[in-house]
Write a protein that holds these residues in place. Sequence first.
Motif, PDB file in Angstrom:
ATOM      1  N   GLN A 179      47.947  44.932  35.125  1.00  0.00           N
ATOM      2  CA  GLN A 179      46.601  44.706  34.634  1.00  0.00           C
ATOM      3  C   GLN A 179      45.989  45.994  34.093  1.00  0.00           C
ATOM      4  N   SER A 180      45.031  45.848  33.178  1.00  0.00           N
ATOM      5  CA  SER A 180      44.379  47.017  32.600  1.00  0.00           C
ATOM      6  C   SER A 180      43.454  47.661  33.621  1.00  0.00           C
ATOM      7  N   LEU A 181      43.195  48.954  33.427  1.00  0.00           N
ATOM      8  CA  LEU A 181      42.264  49.656  34.300  1.00  0.00           C
ATOM      9  C   LEU A 181      40.888  49.004  34.244  1.00  0.00           C
ATOM     10  N   ALA A 182      40.407  48.716  33.026  1.00  0.00           N
ATOM     11  CA  ALA A 182      39.078  48.115  32.889  1.00  0.00           C
ATOM     12  C   ALA A 182      39.011  46.767  33.583  1.00  0.00           C
ATOM     13  N   GLY A 183      40.021  45.931  33.407  1.00  0.00           N
ATOM     14  CA  GLY A 183      40.025  44.617  34.031  1.00  0.00           C
ATOM     15  C   GLY A 183      40.111  44.696  35.537  1.00  0.00           C
ATOM     16  N   ALA A 184      40.941  45.621  36.044  1.00  0.00           N
ATOM     17  CA  ALA A 184      41.098  45.761  37.489  1.00  0.00           C
ATOM     18  C   ALA A 184      39.791  46.204  38.139  1.00  0.00           C
ATOM     19  N   MET A 185      39.092  47.143  37.493  1.00  0.00           N
ATOM     20  CA  MET A 185      37.815  47.598  38.054  1.00  0.00           C
ATOM     21  C   MET A 185      36.749  46.519  37.945  1.00  0.00           C
ATOM     22  N   ALA A 186      36.696  45.841  36.812  1.00  0.00           N
ATOM     23  CA  ALA A 186      35.640  44.857  36.573  1.00  0.00           C
ATOM     24  C   ALA A 186      35.718  43.675  37.517  1.00  0.00           C
ATOM     25  N   THR A 187      36.892  43.427  38.088  1.00  0.00           N
ATOM     26  CA  THR A 187      37.079  42.273  38.967  1.00  0.00           C
ATOM     27  C   THR A 187      37.245  42.661  40.436  1.00  0.00           C
ATOM     28  N   GLY A 188      37.082  43.928  40.767  1.00  0.00           N
ATOM     29  CA  GLY A 188      37.162  44.342  42.162  1.00  0.00           C
ATOM     30  C   GLY A 188      38.562  44.345  42.728  1.00  0.00           C
ATOM     31  N   THR A 189      39.577  44.541  41.884  1.00  0.00           N
ATOM     32  CA  THR A 189      40.965  44.605  42.365  1.00  0.00           C
ATOM     33  C   THR A 189      41.095  45.693  43.435  1.00  0.00           C
ATOM     34  N   HIS A 190      41.875  45.411  44.461  1.00  0.00           N
ATOM     35  CA  HIS A 190      41.971  46.354  45.568  1.00  0.00           C
ATOM     36  C   HIS A 190      43.354  46.315  46.205  1.00  0.00           C
ATOM     37  N   GLY A 191      43.652  47.353  46.934  1.00  0.00           N
ATOM     38  CA  GLY A 191      44.814  47.388  47.798  1.00  0.00           C
ATOM     39  C   GLY A 191      44.358  47.136  49.223  1.00  0.00           C
ATOM     40  N   THR A 192      44.914  47.884  50.167  1.00  0.00           N
ATOM     41  CA  THR A 192      44.522  47.728  51.558  1.00  0.00           C
ATOM     42  C   THR A 192      44.425  49.091  52.226  1.00  0.00           C
ATOM     43  N   GLY A 193      43.564  49.188  53.221  1.00  0.00           N
ATOM     44  CA  GLY A 193      43.345  50.447  53.937  1.00  0.00           C
ATOM     45  C   GLY A 193      41.921  50.486  54.454  1.00  0.00           C
ATOM     46  N   VAL A 194      41.737  50.740  55.734  1.00  0.00           N
ATOM     47  CA  VAL A 194      40.404  50.619  56.330  1.00  0.00           C
ATOM     48  C   VAL A 194      39.404  51.593  55.720  1.00  0.00           C
ATOM     49  N   ASP A 195      39.868  52.721  55.185  1.00  0.00           N
ATOM     50  CA  ASP A 195      38.961  53.716  54.622  1.00  0.00           C
ATOM     51  C   ASP A 195      39.037  53.770  53.100  1.00  0.00           C
ATOM     52  N   LEU A 196      39.682  52.792  52.483  1.00  0.00           N
ATOM     53  CA  LEU A 196      39.920  52.823  51.043  1.00  0.00           C
ATOM     54  C   LEU A 196      39.271  51.619  50.378  1.00  0.00           C
ATOM     55  N   GLY A 197      38.423  51.888  49.375  1.00  0.00           N
ATOM     56  CA  GLY A 197      37.719  50.823  48.685  1.00  0.00           C
ATOM     57  C   GLY A 197      38.519  50.266  47.527  1.00  0.00           C
ATOM     58  N   SER A 198      37.904  49.341  46.811  1.00  0.00           N
ATOM     59  CA  SER A 198      38.535  48.760  45.628  1.00  0.00           C
ATOM     60  C   SER A 198      38.628  49.791  44.513  1.00  0.00           C
ATOM     61  N   LEU A 199      39.359  49.451  43.462  1.00  0.00           N
ATOM     62  CA  LEU A 199      39.457  50.366  42.327  1.00  0.00           C
ATOM     63  C   LEU A 199      38.092  50.661  41.727  1.00  0.00           C
ATOM     64  N   ALA A 200      37.165  49.717  41.818  1.00  0.00           N
ATOM     65  CA  ALA A 200      35.827  49.938  41.262  1.00  0.00           C
ATOM     66  C   ALA A 200      35.123  51.111  41.923  1.00  0.00           C
ATOM     67  N   THR A 201      35.434  51.407  43.179  1.00  0.00           N
ATOM     68  CA  THR A 201      34.781  52.533  43.859  1.00  0.00           C
ATOM     69  C   THR A 201      35.252  53.871  43.313  1.00  0.00           C
TER      70      THR A 201
END
Length: 284
Positions: A51-73
């Motif tokens: 997925q594109s960077l813009a699309g991933a951020m715009a939709t809140g795409t995320h991985g996992t990790g208690v201290d790690l936010g979505s790509l939008a952060t």
Amino acid sequence: MLGLDALPGRITVAPDRKTARIPAGWSIKRLTAALWDEGLALANQGDVNPQSLAGAMATGTHGTGVDLGSLATMARGFRLIGADGEARWCDVDADPDLYQAQRLSLGMFGIATEIEVAVVPAFHLSERIEKRRWDEIRESYDELARQHRHIEFWFFPHADQVILKTLDPCDPCDPPPSTTDMEETAFRRVLDVAAKLPFLTPMLQRGMMKTNMDGRRRGPAHTIFPSDRTIRFEEMEYEMPRAAGLDTLAEVVGWIRRKRLAVTFPFEYRTVAADDIWISPMNA
């Protein structure tokens, strides 16, 4: 609806090497490889990267990790082309309201052509896949989440075991020989049979979970985060307060079992840090 992957552009790394300006239409795969060449990385990714960077951020795409936010952060600024055709830059100082709205926007405020992103020094990851009993994971998940930088699991609702995946930093090493975390052949067979004979779904899932699924990989972070996914599927995603997550999952799985529903895909359970983005699913 709009692809900017062929738009000319290049990565520009800030002098302090804490941010980089990246063409917004580049795929996560392309930009993480380019960052790696600069000795940099994204702090976190999801488990696919086309997925594109813009699309991933715009939709809140995320991985996992208690201290790690979505790509939008990770967004620190945007160059946007508005409906009027004008280009605007926004960040925390320049047009801050537009910046806050754009961080996770579903594309409502213009076409992003360049995004300034927080980056970190390049790092390597060690991946481990193993089976664990669901009742054990339900009891120990919070402790495991504190022990590992990244943790998630897949839970087939008619089985009693889950597939646990953890990722942790490791010493520098070569890229892994495989581009996927798990072989999908057995799962594909289960899907094919269950599509024709859905009443067999519970038995098929329990049988599949008896096979060996343990695995390990090591390599540069951007080669370990993503995995090839060859089975086409659609998914829904629900965000719950962390304290209610496991109980909610247990209740849903119990309902599926009582109704003997032919749910063939697993639940994927992740933990994501809360954020303050206006329409983010993780807004606390």
